[in-house]
Design an enzyme around this catalytic site. Structure first.
Site, PDB file in Angstrom:
ATOM      1  N   SER A 123       0.868  -1.175   0.000  1.00 39.65           N
ATOM      2  CA  SER A 123       0.000   0.000   0.000  1.00 39.65           C
ATOM      3  C   SER A 123       0.902   1.221   0.000  1.00 39.65           C
ATOM      4  O   SER A 123       2.081   1.124   0.365  1.00 39.65           O
ATOM      5  CB  SER A 123      -0.861  -0.005   1.266  1.00 39.65           C
ATOM      6  OG  SER A 123      -1.479   1.249   1.444  1.00 39.65           O
ATOM      7  N   ARG A 124       0.340   2.365  -0.374  1.00 36.88           N
ATOM      8  CA  ARG A 124       1.123   3.592  -0.229  1.00 36.88           C
ATOM      9  C   ARG A 124       1.288   3.917   1.259  1.00 36.88           C
ATOM     10  O   ARG A 124       2.100   4.755   1.619  1.00 36.88           O
ATOM     11  CB  ARG A 124       0.429   4.738  -0.968  1.00 36.88           C
ATOM     12  CG  ARG A 124       0.412   4.550  -2.484  1.00 36.88           C
ATOM     13  CD  ARG A 124      -0.585   5.453  -3.135  1.00 36.88           C
ATOM     14  NE  ARG A 124      -1.913   5.233  -2.580  1.00 36.88           N
ATOM     15  CZ  ARG A 124      -2.951   6.026  -2.777  1.00 36.88           C
ATOM     16  NH1 ARG A 124      -2.820   7.109  -3.512  1.00 36.88           N
ATOM     17  NH2 ARG A 124      -4.125   5.750  -2.236  1.00 36.88           N
ATOM     18  N   LYS A 139      -8.431  -4.236 -15.454  1.00 39.71           N
ATOM     19  CA  LYS A 139      -8.931  -3.408 -16.540  1.00 39.71           C
ATOM     20  C   LYS A 139      -9.502  -2.119 -15.979  1.00 39.71           C
ATOM     21  O   LYS A 139      -9.774  -2.078 -14.788  1.00 39.71           O
ATOM     22  CB  LYS A 139      -9.985  -4.147 -17.363  1.00 39.71           C
ATOM     23  CG  LYS A 139     -11.016  -4.945 -16.570  1.00 39.71           C
ATOM     24  CD  LYS A 139     -11.857  -4.307 -15.499  1.00 39.71           C
ATOM     25  CE  LYS A 139     -12.789  -3.197 -15.904  1.00 39.71           C
ATOM     26  NZ  LYS A 139     -13.587  -2.657 -14.748  1.00 39.71           N
ATOM     27  N   ARG A 199     -14.129   5.976  -9.533  1.00 42.09           N
ATOM     28  CA  ARG A 199     -14.925   5.838 -10.764  1.00 42.09           C
ATOM     29  C   ARG A 199     -15.465   7.174 -11.261  1.00 42.09           C
ATOM     30  O   ARG A 199     -15.651   7.371 -12.463  1.00 42.09           O
ATOM     31  CB  ARG A 199     -16.101   4.873 -10.527  1.00 42.09           C
ATOM     32  CG  ARG A 199     -15.662   3.438 -10.464  1.00 42.09           C
ATOM     33  CD  ARG A 199     -16.704   2.527  -9.853  1.00 42.09           C
ATOM     34  NE  ARG A 199     -16.187   1.172  -9.811  1.00 42.09           N
ATOM     35  CZ  ARG A 199     -15.222   0.767  -8.978  1.00 42.09           C
ATOM     36  NH1 ARG A 199     -14.689   1.612  -8.101  1.00 42.09           N
ATOM     37  NH2 ARG A 199     -14.797  -0.475  -9.013  1.00 42.09           N
ATOM     38  N   ASP A 248     -14.912   1.404 -17.018  1.00 46.95           N
ATOM     39  CA  ASP A 248     -15.282   0.499 -15.930  1.00 46.95           C
ATOM     40  C   ASP A 248     -16.313  -0.533 -16.387  1.00 46.95           C
ATOM     41  O   ASP A 248     -16.170  -1.725 -16.084  1.00 46.95           O
ATOM     42  CB  ASP A 248     -15.850   1.343 -14.774  1.00 46.95           C
ATOM     43  CG  ASP A 248     -16.071   0.538 -13.517  1.00 46.95           C
ATOM     44  OD1 ASP A 248     -15.334  -0.455 -13.299  1.00 46.95           O
ATOM     45  OD2 ASP A 248     -16.978   0.898 -12.729  1.00 46.95           O
TER      46      ASP A 248
HETATM   47  N1  LIG Z   1     -12.011  -6.989 -12.754  1.00 45.04           N
HETATM   48  C1  LIG Z   1     -13.011  -6.571 -12.001  1.00 45.04           C
HETATM   49  O1  LIG Z   1     -13.991  -7.279 -11.782  1.00 45.04           O
HETATM   50  C2  LIG Z   1     -12.944  -5.208 -11.372  1.00 45.04           C
HETATM   51  C3  LIG Z   1     -13.879  -4.889 -10.395  1.00 45.04           C
HETATM   52  C4  LIG Z   1     -13.777  -3.659  -9.770  1.00 45.04           C
HETATM   53  C5  LIG Z   1     -12.797  -2.763 -10.168  1.00 45.04           C
HETATM   54  N2  LIG Z   1     -11.937  -3.068 -11.172  1.00 45.04           N
HETATM   55  C6  LIG Z   1     -10.919  -2.096 -11.610  1.00 45.04           C
HETATM   56  O2  LIG Z   1      -9.879  -2.101 -10.642  1.00 45.04           O
HETATM   57  C7  LIG Z   1      -9.378  -0.775 -10.439  1.00 45.04           C
HETATM   58  C8  LIG Z   1      -9.448  -0.450  -8.948  1.00 45.04           C
HETATM   59  O3  LIG Z   1     -10.816  -0.406  -8.564  1.00 45.04           O
HETATM   60  P1  LIG Z   1     -11.252  -0.457  -7.012  1.00 45.04           P
HETATM   61  O4  LIG Z   1     -12.724  -0.408  -6.999  1.00 45.04           O
HETATM   62  O5  LIG Z   1     -10.571  -1.559  -6.323  1.00 45.04           O
HETATM   63  O6  LIG Z   1     -10.673   0.959  -6.505  1.00 45.04           O
HETATM   64  P2  LIG Z   1     -10.350   1.390  -4.992  1.00 45.04           P
HETATM   65  O7  LIG Z   1     -11.266   0.693  -4.051  1.00 45.04           O
HETATM   66  O8  LIG Z   1     -10.302   2.872  -4.979  1.00 45.04           O
HETATM   67  O9  LIG Z   1      -8.895   0.803  -4.739  1.00 45.04           O
HETATM   68  C9  LIG Z   1      -7.760   1.258  -5.438  1.00 45.04           C
HETATM   69  C10 LIG Z   1      -6.549   1.139  -4.519  1.00 45.04           C
HETATM   70  O10 LIG Z   1      -5.411   1.578  -5.254  1.00 45.04           O
HETATM   71  C11 LIG Z   1      -4.520   2.304  -4.387  1.00 45.04           C
HETATM   72  N3  LIG Z   1      -4.319   3.618  -5.007  1.00 45.04           N
HETATM   73  C12 LIG Z   1      -5.182   4.640  -5.082  1.00 45.04           C
HETATM   74  N4  LIG Z   1      -4.657   5.663  -5.790  1.00 45.04           N
HETATM   75  C13 LIG Z   1      -3.429   5.252  -6.164  1.00 45.04           C
HETATM   76  C14 LIG Z   1      -2.391   5.855  -6.906  1.00 45.04           C
HETATM   77  N5  LIG Z   1      -2.523   7.078  -7.436  1.00 45.04           N
HETATM   78  N6  LIG Z   1      -1.266   5.155  -7.100  1.00 45.04           N
HETATM   79  C15 LIG Z   1      -1.123   3.919  -6.604  1.00 45.04           C
HETATM   80  N7  LIG Z   1      -2.087   3.292  -5.883  1.00 45.04           N
HETATM   81  C16 LIG Z   1      -3.217   3.959  -5.666  1.00 45.04           C
HETATM   82  C17 LIG Z   1      -5.215   2.445  -3.050  1.00 45.04           C
HETATM   83  O11 LIG Z   1      -4.585   1.542  -2.147  1.00 45.04           O
HETATM   84  P3  LIG Z   1      -3.536   2.141  -1.093  1.00 45.04           P
HETATM   85  O12 LIG Z   1      -4.125   3.434  -0.614  1.00 45.04           O
HETATM   86  O13 LIG Z   1      -3.472   1.102  -0.051  1.00 45.04           O
HETATM   87  O14 LIG Z   1      -2.231   2.348  -1.827  1.00 45.04           O
HETATM   88  C18 LIG Z   1      -6.642   2.040  -3.300  1.00 45.04           C
HETATM   89  O15 LIG Z   1      -7.223   1.361  -2.227  1.00 45.04           O
HETATM   90  C19 LIG Z   1     -10.230   0.141 -11.318  1.00 45.04           C
HETATM   91  O16 LIG Z   1      -9.541   0.479 -12.499  1.00 45.04           O
HETATM   92  C20 LIG Z   1     -11.456  -0.681 -11.636  1.00 45.04           C
HETATM   93  O17 LIG Z   1     -12.036  -0.402 -12.909  1.00 45.04           O
HETATM   94  C21 LIG Z   1     -11.986  -4.283 -11.760  1.00 45.04           C
END
Ligand SMILES: NC(=O)c1ccc[n+]([C@@H]2O[C@H](COP(=O)([O-])OP(=O)(O)OC[C@H]3O[C@@H](n4cnc5c(N)ncnc54)[C@H](OP(=O)(O)O)[C@@H]3O)[C@@H](O)[C@H]2O)c1
Length: 339
Positions: free
Chosen positions: A35-36, A97, A163, A176
């Site tokens: 994590s950051r 993705k 999002r 998304d």
């Molecule tokens: N394949 C699928 O079924 C699926 C489903 C949902 C989402 N997704 C995709 O996965 C991605 C993440 O979605 P999510 O819903 O998990 O988002 P999220 O809950 O906001 O989680 C993203 C994580 O990335 C880290 N982060 C945030 N900003 C960052 C930055 N600038 N640089 C590096 N790390 C950063 C954070 O962790 P830390 O603060 O701990 O570093 C954060 O908890 C999106 O692109 C989404 O479209 C895919």
């Protein structure tokens, strides 16, 4: 068989889903999370991993010998840099993705293939046996697919989420949600050649400017076409697919996440499969073709990734990356068509 040690970058929503999937996988396990913020990594590891390591920053993750593969679960703007660093460190990469654009996806894929490691995007539904079974059954159900219509909505209105933030997810609901619509076109319609006609429109959140709904149409040189409608604004979940061929129509109402056994749903009373309609038939005559999976699709995905990482040839790696590039190219065309 040696279990593949995964390091997860990010501690958000989908990172948690894949950590759970790794706990059920046959050939992979969660070795570490970064994590950051070190404390957030520790809390995530305690919650999901039991004895998984927790580190601050992805470079610390890449310094670990027990991390053979990296799952990149961060906002789209941050994916390429982290994936390229992991590839340069000789790690296989599973990257969620969507991607910034096709060029970005291509840079990661080319770097992975040059380094002899696996790149895979983290689309779950393509790993459900239903996807393969339907493709194999097309000739005997609908004959030749000519058009595909999908609608994918889920209720979502958190304006603080990535999002809805164009600085984090530049294409919002297009990347998304329409990712799945366009991936379904790649999987089931398999159009030949570049899009000839692309029309799309998007609705943006008035406060954040993020895309919250989009509709589009793509026509291909081979005469096939696809339409999609996606977003967060309908206050319900919809995952509807109509694949229209020359001897019938295939229908699903859960094409992204099967109702029976996917990460948000466990309904023992419901079956995964698809409906085939043919001729002047009512609902009563529609045929449901079950394709069950005891293992959820996201678990099948990480196990498939681990298999390919361990034993896949260069051809296997190229085959795994081809649909990523095809899907992102369609996404780019749609995005370019939005006024
Ligand atoms: N394949 C699928 O079924 C699926 C489903 C949902 C989402 N997704 C995709 O996965 C991605 C993440 O979605 P999510 O819903 O998990 O988002 P999220 O809950 O906001 O989680 C993203 C994580 O990335 C880290 N982060 C945030 N900003 C960052 C930055 N600038 N640089 C590096 N790390 C950063 C954070 O962790 P830390 O603060 O701990 O570093 C954060 O908890 C999106 O692109 C989404 O479209 C895919």
């Amino acid at each position: 068989m040696t279990s593949l040690g995964f390091g997860i970058v990010g501690t958000g929503f989908i990172a948690g889903v894949i950590a759970e999937a790794l706990s059920q996988a046959q050939g992979a396990h969660l070795a570490a999370v970064s994590s950051r913020d070190g404390a957030r990594a520790r809390a995530f590891a305690d919650h999901h991993g039991g004895n998984a390591a927790a580190v601050e920053g992805h470079q610390a993750l890449l310094a670990r010998d027990d991390v053979a593969a990296v799952y990149v679960a961060v906002p789209t703007v941050a994916k390429e840099e982290i994936a390229l660093a992991a590839i340069a460190a000789g790690r296989h990469v599973l990257v969620d993705k969507p991607f910034l654009n096709e060029a970005s996806a291509r840079r990661m894929i080319d770097a992975a293939h040059a380094a002899g490691v696996l790149f895979m995007d983290a689309t779950h539904f393509t790993h459900h046996p239903r996807t393969h079974a339907l493709r194999a059954a097309l000739a005997t159900t609908i004959a030749t697919p000519r058009s595909l219509h999908t609608a994918f909505y889920f209720p979502f209105s958190d304006k603080t989420n990535i999002r809805l933030n164009p600085d984090q997810e530049p294409t919002g609901a297009v990347g998304d949600m329409a990712w799945y619509s366009l991936r379904a076109a790649v999987e089931y319609l398999a159009p030949q050649g570049a899009p000839q006609t692309v029309q799309a429109l998007a609705e943006r959140d008035p406060d954040t400017g993020g895309v919250v709904r989009a509709t589009g149409l793509i026509g291909f040189a081979d005469g096939t076409s696809t339409t999609f409608d996606v977003g967060y604004t309908a206050d319900t979940l919809a995952m509807d697919l109509h694949l229209i061929g020359t001897t019938g129509i295939v229908i699903m109402d859960d094409f992204v996440l099967d109702w029976a056994n996917s990460f948000p749903f466990k309904n023992t009373g419901l079956k995964a499969g698809y409906v085939h309609r043919h001729g002047m038939a009512s609902h009563a005559d529609a045929r449901f073709i079950e394709v069950a999976s005891d293992t959820p699709q996201q678990v099948l995905m990480v196990d498939r990734f681990a298999d390919l990482a361990r034993t896949g040839s260069a051809d296997d790696r190229a085959r795994a990356a081809a649909p990523t590039l095809a899907t992102q190219a369609l996404l780019d065309a749609v995005w370019a068509a939005i006024p």
